[in-house]
Design a protein around this motif. Structure first.
Motif, mmCIF file in Angstrom:
data_model
loop_
_atom_site.group_PDB
_atom_site.id
_atom_site.type_symbol
_atom_site.label_atom_id
_atom_site.label_comp_id
_atom_site.label_asym_id
_atom_site.label_seq_id
_atom_site.Cartn_x
_atom_site.Cartn_y
_atom_site.Cartn_z
ATOM 1 N N ARG A 1 0.846 -1.194 0.000
ATOM 2 C CA ARG A 1 0.000 0.000 0.000
ATOM 3 C C ARG A 1 0.879 1.242 0.000
ATOM 4 N NH1 ARG A 1 -3.361 2.696 4.265
ATOM 5 N NH2 ARG A 1 -2.465 1.228 5.718
ATOM 6 N N TYR A 2 0.600 2.145 -0.923
ATOM 7 C CA TYR A 2 1.310 3.416 -1.033
ATOM 8 C C TYR A 2 0.347 4.535 -0.645
ATOM 9 C CZ TYR A 2 4.767 0.780 -3.742
ATOM 10 O OH TYR A 2 5.710 -0.131 -4.144
ATOM 11 N N HIS A 3 0.776 5.413 0.262
ATOM 12 C CA HIS A 3 -0.089 6.514 0.700
ATOM 13 C C HIS A 3 0.639 7.843 0.544
ATOM 14 C CE1 HIS A 3 2.067 7.128 4.540
ATOM 15 N NE2 HIS A 3 2.229 5.813 4.535
ATOM 16 N N HIS A 4 -0.118 8.932 0.717
ATOM 17 C CA HIS A 4 0.354 10.251 0.300
ATOM 18 C C HIS A 4 1.210 10.976 1.324
ATOM 19 C CE1 HIS A 4 -2.921 11.448 2.925
ATOM 20 N NE2 HIS A 4 -2.494 12.688 2.869
ATOM 21 N N VAL A 5 1.362 10.457 2.539
ATOM 22 C CA VAL A 5 2.205 11.121 3.542
ATOM 23 C C VAL A 5 3.644 10.656 3.304
ATOM 24 C CG1 VAL A 5 2.633 11.571 5.974
ATOM 25 C CG2 VAL A 5 0.289 11.179 5.169
ATOM 26 N N LEU A 6 4.428 11.520 2.674
ATOM 27 C CA LEU A 6 5.775 11.131 2.253
ATOM 28 C C LEU A 6 6.820 11.484 3.316
ATOM 29 C CD1 LEU A 6 5.724 12.315 -1.481
ATOM 30 C CD2 LEU A 6 5.117 10.068 -0.542
ATOM 31 N N ASP A 7 7.803 10.630 3.439
ATOM 32 C CA ASP A 7 8.951 10.897 4.298
ATOM 33 C C ASP A 7 9.902 11.805 3.518
ATOM 34 O OD1 ASP A 7 11.395 10.842 5.686
ATOM 35 O OD2 ASP A 7 11.031 8.811 6.412
ATOM 36 N N PRO A 8 10.158 13.031 4.005
ATOM 37 C CA PRO A 8 11.024 13.953 3.251
ATOM 38 C C PRO A 8 12.415 13.400 2.983
ATOM 39 C CG PRO A 8 9.869 15.116 5.011
ATOM 40 C CD PRO A 8 9.632 13.651 5.227
ATOM 41 N N ARG A 9 12.880 12.511 3.826
ATOM 42 C CA ARG A 9 14.240 11.987 3.683
ATOM 43 C C ARG A 9 14.375 10.990 2.541
ATOM 44 N NH1 ARG A 9 14.071 10.174 9.844
ATOM 45 N NH2 ARG A 9 12.102 9.446 8.928
ATOM 46 N N THR A 10 13.290 10.323 2.186
ATOM 47 C CA THR A 10 13.365 9.251 1.193
ATOM 48 C C THR A 10 12.493 9.483 -0.027
ATOM 49 O OG1 THR A 10 11.549 7.981 2.173
ATOM 50 C CG2 THR A 10 13.771 7.619 3.065
ATOM 51 N N GLY A 11 11.430 10.266 0.133
ATOM 52 C CA GLY A 11 10.457 10.422 -0.941
ATOM 53 C C GLY A 11 9.463 9.296 -1.013
ATOM 54 N N MET A 12 9.565 8.332 -0.120
ATOM 55 C CA MET A 12 8.639 7.203 -0.070
ATOM 56 C C MET A 12 7.595 7.445 1.025
ATOM 57 S SD MET A 12 9.452 5.048 -2.423
ATOM 58 C CE MET A 12 8.612 3.530 -1.903
ATOM 59 N N PRO A 13 6.436 6.770 0.934
ATOM 60 C CA PRO A 13 5.441 6.908 2.005
ATOM 61 C C PRO A 13 6.019 6.574 3.366
ATOM 62 C CG PRO A 13 4.461 5.844 0.095
ATOM 63 C CD PRO A 13 5.935 5.959 -0.187
ATOM 64 N N ALA A 14 5.656 7.369 4.351
ATOM 65 C CA ALA A 14 6.149 7.156 5.711
ATOM 66 C C ALA A 14 5.711 5.793 6.221
ATOM 67 C CB ALA A 14 5.627 8.253 6.631
ATOM 68 N N ASP A 15 6.578 5.153 7.008
ATOM 69 C CA ASP A 15 6.236 3.848 7.572
ATOM 70 C C ASP A 15 6.000 3.935 9.071
ATOM 71 O OD1 ASP A 15 8.786 4.274 8.449
ATOM 72 O OD2 ASP A 15 9.661 2.492 7.525
ATOM 73 N N GLY A 16 5.582 5.099 9.541
ATOM 74 C CA GLY A 16 5.268 5.291 10.955
ATOM 75 C C GLY A 16 3.834 4.910 11.258
ATOM 76 N N PRO A 17 3.185 5.594 12.193
ATOM 77 C CA PRO A 17 1.807 5.275 12.559
ATOM 78 C C PRO A 17 0.859 5.374 11.355
ATOM 79 C CG PRO A 17 2.782 6.792 14.140
ATOM 80 C CD PRO A 17 3.740 6.695 13.001
ATOM 81 N N HIS A 18 -0.252 4.643 11.461
ATOM 82 C CA HIS A 18 -1.266 4.688 10.406
ATOM 83 C C HIS A 18 -2.137 5.940 10.507
ATOM 84 C CE1 HIS A 18 -0.239 0.728 9.043
ATOM 85 N NE2 HIS A 18 -0.460 0.213 10.240
ATOM 86 N N GLY A 19 -2.244 6.515 11.695
ATOM 87 C CA GLY A 19 -3.088 7.688 11.840
ATOM 88 C C GLY A 19 -2.845 8.400 13.149
ATOM 89 N N VAL A 20 -3.150 9.694 13.154
ATOM 90 C CA VAL A 20 -2.990 10.542 14.340
ATOM 91 C C VAL A 20 -4.220 11.438 14.426
ATOM 92 C CG1 VAL A 20 -1.601 12.316 15.482
ATOM 93 C CG2 VAL A 20 -0.478 10.549 14.086
ATOM 94 N N THR A 21 -4.799 11.532 15.621
ATOM 95 C CA THR A 21 -5.901 12.460 15.872
ATOM 96 C C THR A 21 -5.518 13.362 17.034
ATOM 97 O OG1 THR A 21 -7.599 10.947 15.059
ATOM 98 C CG2 THR A 21 -8.325 12.700 16.532
#
Length: 349
Positions: free
Chosen positions: A266-286
């Motif tokens: 799954r590719y999502h739109h929140v990109l990691d600035p260091r890599t240009g790839m989707p971030a692999d951190g939490p799935h969501g934050v409220t």
């Protein structure tokens, strides 16, 4: 400019979202009473999402005028800050990148100032210059994953420190040719807030604006705080619970809205600035706060930085309740644990 779709609750008894708790497209919901002629609602597409306004006002004319003014103000700001419009201030900055500074509006200066401050606080986890990773396409049918070579060429253009603000002159310079901005993670809340201010100038003190997972609430609805549902980012068809909010903001970031699957990933739109790839951190934050300034952009920063670093970013903040949903059980601040209430299955239509 498209006209907002305005619906009076008293004239549309079966309207989705009226009478009982109902899930909106963004995963948030409100509870206007069935057939109450003092409850009015308008919707419009803005910032790539649906924006809903609900107000309580005895005068339908005042409600219509106020909601139209709110949408006009939000549209004005979107047109200045959109990276997709060739006539926007953001597009002009990109055309002049590496050559000269551009005079921009005070609203854009304020957004870029906030962005720079958050970037420094988060050690670059948040960075509006991720717009340089321009090859990504998250909308079907034209989804696209840039190759490693493309990302490597664009990576030197991603550096928030190369966005130079001259607030005295009202000018901004993108220092390197080819730099591009993506304000999607930090412009929406100020734009929604401008809409709320327009409502209040029209005397509409009991109001809610819901735009793509971000909710601003003012006053109450029929003597009760506004009710906002928190979607479970690991299973977006479910709710984690319900928040009661008055005179505050609920900001949600997640990897489940703009995403696609390819080769089992799954590719999502929140990109990691260091890599240009989707971030692999939490799935969501409220996040819940009394104002937008405290938390603007913070959800996206935590999704990149990860839960541990995110909790450090949250620690010095006062009056902020937080939920971070990763692979396991969600982490909640003490305030969020007290605030979040389970939703009765029978209440969701």
């Amino acid at each position: 400019m498209p006209k907002p779709r305005i619906i009076d609750a008293g004239r549309r008894r079966s309207l989705r979202g009226l009478g009982g708790l109902s899930l909106l497209a963004t995963g948030m919901f409100v509870r206007p009473a069935l057939a109450d002629p003092a409850v009015h609602r308008a919707s419009q597409q803005l910032m790539g999402t649906r924006v809903d306004i609900v107000v309580q006002c005895a005068s339908a004319a005042v409600a219509r005028d106020g909601m139209a003014a709110a949408f006009a103000e939000m549209t004005r700001l979107e047109q200045r800050m959109s990276r997709y419009r060739p006539d926007s201030e953001v597009s002009e900055l990109q055309r002049c990148a590496g050559r000269r500074a551009v005079r921009v509006s005070p609203e854009l200066i304020a957004v870029l100032r906030t962005a720079g401050q958050l970037s420094a606080r988060s050690s670059g986890a948040f960075d509006v210059t991720v717009g340089a990773y321009a090859g990504w396409q998250f909308e079907a049918p034209g989804t696209h994953v840039p190759d490693a070579g493309e990302l490597a060429r664009e990576r030197p253009l991603v550096d928030y420190r190369q966005v130079i603000l001259d607030e005295t002159r009202g000018e901004v310079l993108l220092h390197r040719p080819g730099m591009r901005l993506d304000l999607g993670g930090i412009a929406k809340l100020p734009i929604l807030d401008a809409g709320m201010q327009a409502l209040q100038r029209h005397g509409l003190r009991d109001a809610m604006i819901n735009g793509g997972g971000d909710v601003l609430a003012s006053g109450q609805l029929q003597g009760r705080d506004w009710r906002v549902g928190v979607r479970d980012p690991r299973a977006p068809e479910r709710l984690l619970g319900v928040l009661s909010v008055s005179n505050g903001v609920v900001a949600s970031s997640g990897d489940y809205e703009r995403c696609f699957f390819r080769n089992g990933r799954r590719y999502h739109h929140v990109l990691d600035p260091r890599t240009g790839m989707p971030a692999d951190g939490p799935h969501g934050v409220t996040l819940v706060a009394p104002d937008i300034e405290t938390i603007n952009g913070l959800g996206a920063a935590i999704m990149v930085a990860g839960e541990a670093a995110g909790r450090k970013l949250l620690a010095p903040l006062r009056g902020v309740d937080a939920l971070i949903a990763g692979a396991g059980a969600p982490w909640m601040s003490d305030g969020m644990a007290r605030r979040l209430r389970a939703v009765q299955p029978s209440a969701v239509s």
